[in-house]
Design an enzyme around this catalytic site. Structure first.
Site, PDB file in Angstrom:
ATOM      1  N   THR A  26       0.597  -0.966  -3.032  1.00 36.37           N
ATOM      2  CA  THR A  26      -0.182  -0.144  -1.785  1.00 36.37           C
ATOM      3  C   THR A  26      -0.361  -0.757  -0.648  1.00 36.37           C
ATOM      4  O   THR A  26       0.098  -2.015  -0.243  1.00 36.37           O
ATOM      5  CB  THR A  26      -1.958  -0.277  -2.447  1.00 36.37           C
ATOM      6  N   ASP A  27      -0.460  -0.023   0.395  1.00 28.91           N
ATOM      7  CA  ASP A  27      -0.910  -0.565   1.799  1.00 28.91           C
ATOM      8  C   ASP A  27      -2.074  -1.042   2.034  1.00 28.91           C
ATOM      9  O   ASP A  27      -3.026  -1.106   1.427  1.00 28.91           O
ATOM     10  CB  ASP A  27      -0.158   0.709   2.573  1.00 28.91           C
ATOM     11  N   PHE A  28      -2.346  -1.181   3.449  1.00 28.63           N
ATOM     12  CA  PHE A  28      -3.742  -1.653   3.737  1.00 28.63           C
ATOM     13  C   PHE A  28      -4.913  -0.807   3.463  1.00 28.63           C
ATOM     14  O   PHE A  28      -5.960  -0.994   3.307  1.00 28.63           O
ATOM     15  CB  PHE A  28      -3.704  -1.954   5.274  1.00 28.63           C
ATOM     16  N   SER A  29      -4.513   0.609   3.419  1.00 34.19           N
ATOM     17  CA  SER A  29      -5.613   1.558   2.861  1.00 34.19           C
ATOM     18  C   SER A  29      -5.807   1.818   1.424  1.00 34.19           C
ATOM     19  O   SER A  29      -6.703   2.747   1.085  1.00 34.19           O
ATOM     20  CB  SER A  29      -5.354   3.103   3.821  1.00 34.19           C
ATOM     21  N   ILE A  31      -3.562   3.045  -0.921  1.00 31.79           N
ATOM     22  CA  ILE A  31      -2.735   4.044  -1.320  1.00 31.79           C
ATOM     23  C   ILE A  31      -1.422   3.490  -1.449  1.00 31.79           C
ATOM     24  O   ILE A  31      -1.069   2.375  -0.648  1.00 31.79           O
ATOM     25  CB  ILE A  31      -2.885   5.443  -0.706  1.00 31.79           C
TER      26      ILE A  31
END
Length: 149
Positions: A26-29, A31
């Site tokens: 996942t990324d920082f958000s 997702i």
């Protein structure tokens, strides 16, 4: 002990395997980072070949006698990102051949969460030897076409 369940299964001419989304995907958000879908789909294509009966070392040894120094390379890929996946989601990666032509194979792929299609892809894989496109060896062509019938 058989480990085929790790490779998924072929149903109705389509390879299906499950993966779980981990934090690292996942990324920082929170997702799934878009490039990680490429990794998921690569695993699907690899396991599709394996379950088609292509014990890769044996298959590649046979192809090597027909076309020394060969390799498969992704020639093109069209992706559509439709919905996001999140950490801990269980995803299905579905792969099936669309066409087997002279020096290339076209595969369709989907990444799903339940009935929701998250990502679709059309992947053209080229067969090359010594840096040039070459006809796909009979052993590999027969294997892939068997899944189209």
């Amino acid at each position: 002990m058989t480990l085929t369940h790790l490779d998924g299964e072929i149903r109705d001419g389509r390879h299906q395997m499950q993966i779980r989304v981990f934090y690292e995907d996942t990324d920082f958000s929170g997702i799934v980072y878009h490039a990680n879908y490429l990794r998921f789909m690569e695993r699907g294509r690899t396991n599709h070949l394996r379950l088609m009966g292509a014990e890769q070392h044996a298959l590649f040894s046979e192809a090597e006698t027909e076309t020394p120094g060969f390799a498969f390379v992704v020639r093109s890929m069209k992706l559509d990102f439709l919905k996001p996946a999140r950490m801990d989601d269980v995803l299905d990666v579905v792969t099936w051949p669309v066409a087997v032509k002279g020096a290339s194979i076209v595969l369709a792929q989907e990444v799903r969460r339940g009935n929701d299609v998250l990502v679709t892809a059309e992947v053209r894989v080229a067969f090359i030897s010594e840096g040039r496109a070459q006809p796909i060896p009979k052993s590999i062509r027969a294997l892939m076409k068997a899944d189209l019938d």
